[in-house]
Design an enzyme around this catalytic site. Structure first.
Site, PDB file in Angstrom:
ATOM      1  N   GLU A   6       5.099  -5.639   1.442  1.00 33.37           N
ATOM      2  CA  GLU A   6       5.954  -4.723   0.692  1.00 33.37           C
ATOM      3  C   GLU A   6       7.562  -5.291   0.755  1.00 33.37           C
ATOM      4  O   GLU A   6       7.861  -5.243   1.794  1.00 33.37           O
ATOM      5  CB  GLU A   6       5.554  -3.374   1.213  1.00 33.37           C
ATOM      6  CG  GLU A   6       6.475  -2.385   0.570  1.00 33.37           C
ATOM      7  CD  GLU A   6       5.856  -0.678   0.961  1.00 33.37           C
ATOM      8  OE1 GLU A   6       6.182  -0.646   2.349  1.00 33.37           O
ATOM      9  OE2 GLU A   6       5.574   0.208   0.520  1.00 33.37           O
ATOM     10  N   GLU A  60       0.729   8.681   5.294  1.00 33.29           N
ATOM     11  CA  GLU A  60       0.831   8.147   4.155  1.00 33.29           C
ATOM     12  C   GLU A  60       1.948   6.916   4.268  1.00 33.29           C
ATOM     13  O   GLU A  60       2.939   6.937   4.446  1.00 33.29           O
ATOM     14  CB  GLU A  60       1.614   9.047   3.186  1.00 33.29           C
ATOM     15  CG  GLU A  60       0.681  10.245   3.021  1.00 33.29           C
ATOM     16  CD  GLU A  60      -0.342  10.248   2.040  1.00 33.29           C
ATOM     17  OE1 GLU A  60      -0.669   9.202   1.405  1.00 33.29           O
ATOM     18  OE2 GLU A  60      -1.326  11.290   2.240  1.00 33.29           O
ATOM     19  N   LYS A  70      11.431  16.608   9.754  1.00 34.71           N
ATOM     20  CA  LYS A  70      12.465  15.865  10.149  1.00 34.71           C
ATOM     21  C   LYS A  70      12.746  14.697   8.901  1.00 34.71           C
ATOM     22  O   LYS A  70      11.598  13.877   8.912  1.00 34.71           O
ATOM     23  CB  LYS A  70      12.000  14.737  11.466  1.00 34.71           C
ATOM     24  CG  LYS A  70      13.209  14.152  12.253  1.00 34.71           C
ATOM     25  CD  LYS A  70      14.082  13.426  11.780  1.00 34.71           C
ATOM     26  CE  LYS A  70      13.618  11.855  11.487  1.00 34.71           C
ATOM     27  NZ  LYS A  70      14.290  10.840  10.708  1.00 34.71           N
ATOM     28  N   CYS A  89       6.078   3.698  -2.714  1.00 31.25           N
ATOM     29  CA  CYS A  89       4.916   3.298  -1.885  1.00 31.25           C
ATOM     30  C   CYS A  89       3.756   2.654  -2.772  1.00 31.25           C
ATOM     31  O   CYS A  89       3.263   1.779  -2.512  1.00 31.25           O
ATOM     32  CB  CYS A  89       4.442   4.373  -1.066  1.00 31.25           C
ATOM     33  SG  CYS A  89       4.207   5.812  -1.938  1.00 31.25           S
TER      34      CYS A  89
HETATM   35  P1  NAD Z   1      10.368   4.377   8.053  1.00 31.74           P
HETATM   36  O1  NAD Z   1       8.974   4.271   8.460  1.00 31.74           O
HETATM   37  O2  NAD Z   1      11.391   3.602   8.514  1.00 31.74           O
HETATM   38  O3  NAD Z   1      10.957   6.016   8.370  1.00 31.74           O
HETATM   39  C1  NAD Z   1       9.996   6.915   7.970  1.00 31.74           C
HETATM   40  C2  NAD Z   1      10.622   8.319   8.699  1.00 31.74           C
HETATM   41  O4  NAD Z   1      10.051   8.140  10.042  1.00 31.74           O
HETATM   42  C3  NAD Z   1      12.069   8.538   8.768  1.00 31.74           C
HETATM   43  O5  NAD Z   1      12.419   9.975   8.694  1.00 31.74           O
HETATM   44  C4  NAD Z   1      12.519   7.929   9.964  1.00 31.74           C
HETATM   45  O6  NAD Z   1      13.605   8.458  10.733  1.00 31.74           O
HETATM   46  C5  NAD Z   1      11.063   8.316  10.749  1.00 31.74           C
HETATM   47  N1  NAD Z   1      11.058   7.424  12.079  1.00 31.74           N
HETATM   48  C6  NAD Z   1      11.490   6.189  12.351  1.00 31.74           C
HETATM   49  N2  NAD Z   1      11.033   5.715  13.601  1.00 31.74           N
HETATM   50  C7  NAD Z   1      10.215   6.624  14.258  1.00 31.74           C
HETATM   51  C8  NAD Z   1       9.570   6.947  15.390  1.00 31.74           C
HETATM   52  N3  NAD Z   1       9.399   5.827  16.378  1.00 31.74           N
HETATM   53  N4  NAD Z   1       8.851   7.981  15.453  1.00 31.74           N
HETATM   54  C9  NAD Z   1       8.980   8.928  14.576  1.00 31.74           C
HETATM   55  N5  NAD Z   1       9.367   9.003  13.362  1.00 31.74           N
HETATM   56  C10 NAD Z   1      10.331   7.616  13.145  1.00 31.74           C
HETATM   57  O7  NAD Z   1      10.087   4.270   6.476  1.00 31.74           O
HETATM   58  P2  NAD Z   1      11.406   4.479   5.330  1.00 31.74           P
HETATM   59  O8  NAD Z   1      11.994   3.131   5.216  1.00 31.74           O
HETATM   60  O9  NAD Z   1      11.960   5.970   5.265  1.00 31.74           O
HETATM   61  O10 NAD Z   1      10.199   4.721   3.997  1.00 31.74           O
HETATM   62  C11 NAD Z   1       9.875   3.504   3.398  1.00 31.74           C
HETATM   63  C12 NAD Z   1       8.321   3.488   3.714  1.00 31.74           C
HETATM   64  O11 NAD Z   1       7.664   4.692   3.324  1.00 31.74           O
HETATM   65  C13 NAD Z   1       7.757   2.034   2.693  1.00 31.74           C
HETATM   66  O12 NAD Z   1       6.974   1.548   3.532  1.00 31.74           O
HETATM   67  C14 NAD Z   1       6.916   3.322   1.898  1.00 31.74           C
HETATM   68  O13 NAD Z   1       5.838   2.510   1.406  1.00 31.74           O
HETATM   69  C15 NAD Z   1       6.465   4.348   2.695  1.00 31.74           C
HETATM   70  N6  NAD Z   1       6.095   5.580   2.008  1.00 31.74           N
HETATM   71  C16 NAD Z   1       4.952   5.870   1.575  1.00 31.74           C
HETATM   72  C17 NAD Z   1       4.452   6.879   0.914  1.00 31.74           C
HETATM   73  C18 NAD Z   1       3.273   7.272   0.486  1.00 31.74           C
HETATM   74  O14 NAD Z   1       2.740   8.300   0.033  1.00 31.74           O
HETATM   75  N7  NAD Z   1       1.801   6.721   1.080  1.00 31.74           N
HETATM   76  C19 NAD Z   1       5.521   7.641   0.290  1.00 31.74           C
HETATM   77  C20 NAD Z   1       6.969   7.241   0.465  1.00 31.74           C
HETATM   78  C21 NAD Z   1       7.018   6.140   1.227  1.00 31.74           C
END
Ligand code: NAD
Length: 491
Positions: A385, A252, A177, A286
């Site tokens: 962040e 992550e 997804k 991240c």
């Molecule tokens: P997000 O948590 O909003 O979304 C991530 C994914 O989760 C998307 O595909 C989204 O559609 C899905 N999602 C949203 N609500 C959900 C739910 N209730 N249940 C299951 N899935 C759901 O994050 P984002 O805005 O897409 O990404 C940014 C964040 O990701 C930042 O906090 C960043 O630090 C983190 N990030 C971490 C790493 C790492 O390796 N640690 C890498 C990249 C990004």
């Protein structure tokens, strides 16, 4: 352009036929429509992955047979590198050279795990020496099962590759997804798995929103493991959803990573790595080193050089030549970043450079690279962040103080230290509570080395052999020497 879901080896629209617009953040305009997957679609996809795992050939193939297909996926990505990079630019906004780098890394990730599948098979079961020599024991690894992979928008194809490549190599089946903000390269990945000859049902794609497609995937009883990359609040929800069935989980999540710069550092190198640590990918990283701690004698001169270099960064659309800073991914994220900058000002941080839409860029979610100094330690911008090109800089006086300030965070994804004194670098590296520490650099990431966080930054590790083991079950097989007598009941 209209994209579909890929379930059980077939392309189909979402149940009900709904779609959502995919926006080019440089143009603030839609350029595609993606299928808006629902819980019903997720259910079909998980059931297909379940069948492919329980009855299909994939988990039963030899490591070598699987490796050939996983390697072909990597080769097909590499062959389409320019086209996929341009698609990533359109979807995410990042400058083309960065997108080319990401796609190259994604291709390599598949090659790397293809090699690992072969090496694991060649290594065979691991003998376990026991204290009681009447028994012989070994460990065998088995594919973990059906994986629900949920990924963010900052490195759309690469974050998918970090999960899909090791999961496939280990013999798992998958439902991916992608983020609703950047679904396009995941659709191409599905086409590539098809072209590479992956058996049907092994890789399934459901595009859609988090609440509508992500949540049902995280909570589906047919999923054995949820592999999630994203924000902390969503990670927490995913963990709760997975808890009902005691699913395996890897998270992550976000960070607010520190970068400690000692006064004996070369100022030019410090400025270069600080910039790479926060302006690369518009700071939507991240592990971005967004909290800079500078030893006092270097503090003022470094701030001056940093502001001067930030002012020179070419801002523009990702396909424009020479651009080093593209737009923020979406209108919503753009509003969040601008809101965070306003909050920083209101909290008393000194705005040294940037902080607004660049002059002459009226369309596109552009924001100047932004430098804050003398940032209150209790302020939101210092602690949370921002996920944008906004860096906070503060001075320190002693190594002990630097380590204490660096560790004073609920996050622990990464950290960096710079000094000409390598013993000091090692001391600080050992003291930092983070899963990744960079010495005299910030951000370089290698497929071979483990990736993941301490504290609220996550659970588990991706990449390297750790990222492979994350998709394998460990089974102990222990045999009793049947020439011996046990003699507990029957004397
Ligand atoms: P997000 O948590 O909003 O979304 C991530 C994914 O989760 C998307 O595909 C989204 O559609 C899905 N999602 C949203 N609500 C959900 C739910 N209730 N249940 C299951 N899935 C759901 O994050 P984002 O805005 O897409 O990404 C940014 C964040 O990701 C930042 O906090 C960043 O630090 C983190 N990030 C971490 C790493 C790492 O390796 N640690 C890498 C990249 C990004």
């Amino acid at each position: 352009m209209k994209t579909e879901l890929f379930i059980d080896g077939a392309w189909r629209p979402a149940t009900g036929g709904a779609t959502f617009a995919v926006i080019d953040p440089s143009a603030e305009a839609p350029f595609a429509e993606a299928a808006r997957g629902t819980a019903e679609d997720v259910d079909l996809a998980v059931k297909a992955a379940r069948r492919a795992f329980d009855d299909g050939p994939w988990p039963r193939m030899s490591g070598r047979e699987r490796a050939a297909i996983v390697r072909a996926v990597g080769r097909l990505i590499a062959e389409r590198k320019e086209e996929l990079a341009a698609l990533e630019v359109r979807d995410n906004g990042k400058p083309l050279p960065e997108a080319l780098w990401d796609i190259g890394d994604a291709a390599y990730c598949f090659e790397y795990y293809a090699d690992m599948a072969e090496a694991a098979e060649a290594a065979g079961p691991m003998p376990i020496p026991l204290g009681d020599t009447r028994f012989t024991s070994k460990v065998v690894h088995e594919p973990l099962g059906v994986v629900g992979a949920i990924v963010p928008w900052n490195y759309p194809l690469l974050m998918a590759a970090w999960k899909v490549a090791p999961a496939l190599a280990a013999g798992c089946t998958i439902v991916l997804k992608p983020s609703e903000l950047t679904p396009m390269t995941a659709v191409e990945l599905a086409r590539i798995t098809e072209a590479a000859g992956l058996p049907k049902g092994v890789f399934n794609l459901v595009t859609g929103y988090g609440a509508e497609a992500g949540a049902p995937l995280a909570g589906h009883p047919g999923v054995d493991k949820v592999a999630f990359t994203g924000s902390v609040p969503t990670g927490s929800k995913v963990m709760q959803a997975a808890a009902a069935d005691i699913k395996a989980i890897s998270l992550e999540l976000g960070g607010k990573s520190p970068f400690v710069v000692f006064a004996d550092s070369d100022i030019e190198k410090a400025v270069e790595w600080i910039m790479f640590g926060i302006f690369w990918n518009q700071g939507q990283v991240c592990s971005a080193t967004s909290r800079i701690l500078v030893e006092r004698p270097l503090y003022a001169p470094l701030l001056e050089r940093l502001a001067a270099e930030a002012a020179k960064i070419t801002i523009g659309g990702g396909m424009e030549a020479g651009v080093l800073l593209g737009p923020i991914v979406s209108e919503g994220q753009y509003a969040k970043v601008l809101g965070a900058i306003e909050r920083g000002k209101a909290e008393g941080a000194r705005l040294v450079w940037g902080g607004k839409r660049p002059a002459g860029r009226d369309t596109g979610y552009f924001v100047e690279p932004t430098v804050f100094a003398e940032v209150p330690l209790s302020s939101w911008v210092w602690r949370e962040e921002i996920f944008g090109p906004v860096v906070c800089v503060n001075p320190f006086d002693t190594e002990e103080e630097a380590v204490r300030l660096a560790n004073d965070s609920p996050y622990g994804l990464a950290g960096a230290v710079m000094s000409d004194d390598l013993d000091r670098c090692e001391r600080v590296a050992a003291a930092l509570r983070a899963g990744i520490v960079w010495i005299n650099c910030s951000q370089p990431t290698f497929t071979e080395a483990p990736w993941g966080g301490y504290k609220r930054s996550g659970i588990g590790r991706e990449l390297g052999r750790w990222g492979f083991d994350a998709y394998r079950q460990v089974k102990q097989v222990t045999a009793f020497d049947r020439t011996q007598k046990w003699g507990w009941y029957l004397k």
